[in-house]
Enzyme design. Sequence first.
Site, mmCIF file in Angstrom:
data_model
loop_
_atom_site.group_PDB
_atom_site.id
_atom_site.type_symbol
_atom_site.label_atom_id
_atom_site.label_comp_id
_atom_site.label_asym_id
_atom_site.label_seq_id
_atom_site.Cartn_x
_atom_site.Cartn_y
_atom_site.Cartn_z
ATOM 1 N N LYS A 200 55.679 48.288 106.602
ATOM 2 C CA LYS A 200 56.391 47.867 106.749
ATOM 3 C C LYS A 200 56.860 48.813 105.746
ATOM 4 O O LYS A 200 56.072 49.427 105.031
ATOM 5 C CB LYS A 200 56.723 46.625 105.439
ATOM 6 C CG LYS A 200 56.320 45.469 106.039
ATOM 7 C CD LYS A 200 56.368 44.465 104.526
ATOM 8 C CE LYS A 200 55.645 43.143 105.344
ATOM 9 N NZ LYS A 200 56.108 41.648 104.654
ATOM 10 N N ARG B 181 83.372 60.951 95.678
ATOM 11 C CA ARG B 181 83.880 59.953 97.291
ATOM 12 C C ARG B 181 82.409 59.078 97.188
ATOM 13 O O ARG B 181 83.110 58.300 97.548
ATOM 14 C CB ARG B 181 84.674 60.794 98.206
ATOM 15 C CG ARG B 181 85.766 61.785 98.271
ATOM 16 C CD ARG B 181 85.285 62.563 99.327
ATOM 17 N NE ARG B 181 83.880 63.552 99.426
ATOM 18 C CZ ARG B 181 83.604 63.882 100.670
ATOM 19 N NH1 ARG B 181 84.040 63.641 101.553
ATOM 20 N NH2 ARG B 181 82.064 64.780 100.924
ATOM 21 N N ARG C 296 58.603 37.148 95.380
ATOM 22 C CA ARG C 296 58.518 36.885 96.710
ATOM 23 C C ARG C 296 57.509 37.517 97.592
ATOM 24 O O ARG C 296 57.133 38.089 96.792
ATOM 25 C CB ARG C 296 60.098 37.718 97.791
ATOM 26 C CG ARG C 296 60.985 36.687 97.215
ATOM 27 C CD ARG C 296 61.481 37.308 98.853
ATOM 28 N NE ARG C 296 63.307 36.980 98.252
ATOM 29 C CZ ARG C 296 64.123 35.490 98.798
ATOM 30 N NH1 ARG C 296 62.748 34.635 99.872
ATOM 31 N NH2 ARG C 296 64.956 34.748 98.630
ATOM 32 N N HIS D 179 52.905 38.819 100.399
ATOM 33 C CA HIS D 179 52.820 38.054 102.188
ATOM 34 C C HIS D 179 52.088 39.147 102.835
ATOM 35 O O HIS D 179 52.062 40.375 102.499
ATOM 36 C CB HIS D 179 54.133 38.037 102.200
ATOM 37 C CG HIS D 179 54.976 36.742 102.009
ATOM 38 N ND1 HIS D 179 55.711 36.825 101.768
ATOM 39 C CD2 HIS D 179 54.002 35.796 101.030
ATOM 40 C CE1 HIS D 179 56.750 35.973 100.714
ATOM 41 N NE2 HIS D 179 55.200 35.319 100.594
ATOM 42 N N TYR E 129 64.352 46.065 104.660
ATOM 43 C CA TYR E 129 62.728 45.952 105.208
ATOM 44 C C TYR E 129 62.508 46.750 107.430
ATOM 45 O O TYR E 129 62.924 45.362 107.481
ATOM 46 C CB TYR E 129 61.278 46.122 104.685
ATOM 47 C CG TYR E 129 61.174 44.032 104.831
ATOM 48 C CD1 TYR E 129 60.353 43.682 105.810
ATOM 49 C CD2 TYR E 129 62.410 43.501 103.958
ATOM 50 C CE1 TYR E 129 60.131 41.699 105.625
ATOM 51 C CE2 TYR E 129 62.089 42.170 103.588
ATOM 52 C CZ TYR E 129 61.153 41.734 104.949
ATOM 53 O OH TYR E 129 60.999 39.769 104.516
ATOM 54 N N GLN F 56 61.430 45.436 114.312
ATOM 55 C CA GLN F 56 62.306 44.258 113.664
ATOM 56 C C GLN F 56 62.839 44.896 111.934
ATOM 57 O O GLN F 56 61.890 45.234 111.367
ATOM 58 C CB GLN F 56 61.598 43.743 112.768
ATOM 59 C CG GLN F 56 62.169 41.843 112.635
ATOM 60 C CD GLN F 56 61.353 40.838 112.562
ATOM 61 O OE1 GLN F 56 60.374 40.188 113.685
ATOM 62 N NE2 GLN F 56 61.196 39.650 111.448
ATOM 63 N N ASP F 57 64.309 44.494 111.250
ATOM 64 C CA ASP F 57 64.935 44.794 110.398
ATOM 65 C C ASP F 57 64.998 43.559 109.747
ATOM 66 O O ASP F 57 65.678 42.773 110.578
ATOM 67 C CB ASP F 57 65.677 46.408 110.882
ATOM 68 C CG ASP F 57 66.072 46.950 110.835
ATOM 69 O OD1 ASP F 57 64.950 47.901 110.866
ATOM 70 O OD2 ASP F 57 66.763 47.743 111.075
ATOM 71 N N HIS G 44 51.588 42.099 100.679
ATOM 72 C CA HIS G 44 53.453 43.270 99.559
ATOM 73 C C HIS G 44 54.025 42.139 99.163
ATOM 74 O O HIS G 44 54.035 41.101 99.756
ATOM 75 C CB HIS G 44 53.951 43.022 101.123
ATOM 76 C CG HIS G 44 55.581 43.928 100.707
ATOM 77 N ND1 HIS G 44 56.717 43.172 100.528
ATOM 78 C CD2 HIS G 44 55.588 44.960 99.580
ATOM 79 C CE1 HIS G 44 57.604 43.886 100.213
ATOM 80 N NE2 HIS G 44 57.061 45.108 99.654
ATOM 81 N N LYS H 7 55.420 28.087 98.822
ATOM 82 C CA LYS H 7 54.773 28.906 100.095
ATOM 83 C C LYS H 7 53.729 30.216 98.706
ATOM 84 O O LYS H 7 53.166 29.538 98.552
ATOM 85 C CB LYS H 7 55.139 29.851 101.008
ATOM 86 C CG LYS H 7 54.500 30.648 101.190
ATOM 87 C CD LYS H 7 54.819 31.138 102.684
ATOM 88 C CE LYS H 7 55.768 32.034 102.416
ATOM 89 N NZ LYS H 7 56.508 32.498 103.447
ATOM 90 N N ASP H 8 54.696 30.066 97.894
ATOM 91 C CA ASP H 8 54.327 31.689 97.234
ATOM 92 C C ASP H 8 53.036 30.990 95.993
ATOM 93 O O ASP H 8 52.885 31.924 95.390
ATOM 94 C CB ASP H 8 55.508 32.259 96.393
ATOM 95 C CG ASP H 8 55.603 33.171 97.438
ATOM 96 O OD1 ASP H 8 55.359 33.393 98.716
ATOM 97 O OD2 ASP H 8 57.000 33.932 97.485
ATOM 98 N N GLU I 44 69.837 60.518 104.287
ATOM 99 C CA GLU I 44 69.274 59.938 105.050
ATOM 100 C C GLU I 44 68.337 59.331 104.907
ATOM 101 O O GLU I 44 67.442 59.658 104.908
ATOM 102 C CB GLU I 44 68.843 61.171 106.491
ATOM 103 C CG GLU I 44 68.020 61.157 107.646
ATOM 104 C CD GLU I 44 67.446 62.274 108.023
ATOM 105 O OE1 GLU I 44 66.668 63.190 107.660
ATOM 106 O OE2 GLU I 44 68.060 63.045 109.123
#
Length: 181
Positions: free
Chosen positions: A71, A23, A59, A62, A131, A47-48, A118, A167-168, A28
């Site tokens: 994170k 199925r 990315r 940062h 994250y 924050q998520d 990161h 930016k990166d 968790e």
Amino acid sequence: MKATSLAVPEVILFEPQVFGDARGFFLESFNQTVFEKAVGRTVSFVQDNHSKSTRHVLRGLHYQLSQTQGKLVRVVSGEVFDVAVDLRRSSPTFGQWVGALLTEQNKHQLWIPEGFAHGFVVLSEYADFLYKTTDYYSPASERCLAWNDPDIGIEWPIDGLPELSEKDQSGSPLHAAECFD
């Protein structure tokens, strides 16, 4: 949930127990008690975030100087190579990086504590990346470390150049970066 410290010991890989059958599966994805026991301190997430990126999008790397963010990251679809770089000058692992493959199949998560830069690169056609952060996004305090700094020497598992934001593309090399004490 199995927790394993990586070569930079404060960065922890979490491997959930997955219960699956014809199925689908159940796991968790977060348990505050298990998480805090593994990291050795109380942590509150505020924050998520969710990003979706295509193949070879990189990315990062940062970090925020104030409102520093720990994170807890994971991939829900696709595959990424995720990296943390220690930017704590007082640390014996200052300037060192660790990486982990995070995929929808392995369902692993990576804890990147405050004081680290990161970033990640997408290895699949696309990836949905989630994250949790320990502080809010603060554009004024955000900094970017150069993804390709030879002094750090990250071994990104892609051929050619990644796709980067403006930016990166202009990240600072480690020797010129604003770091933590």
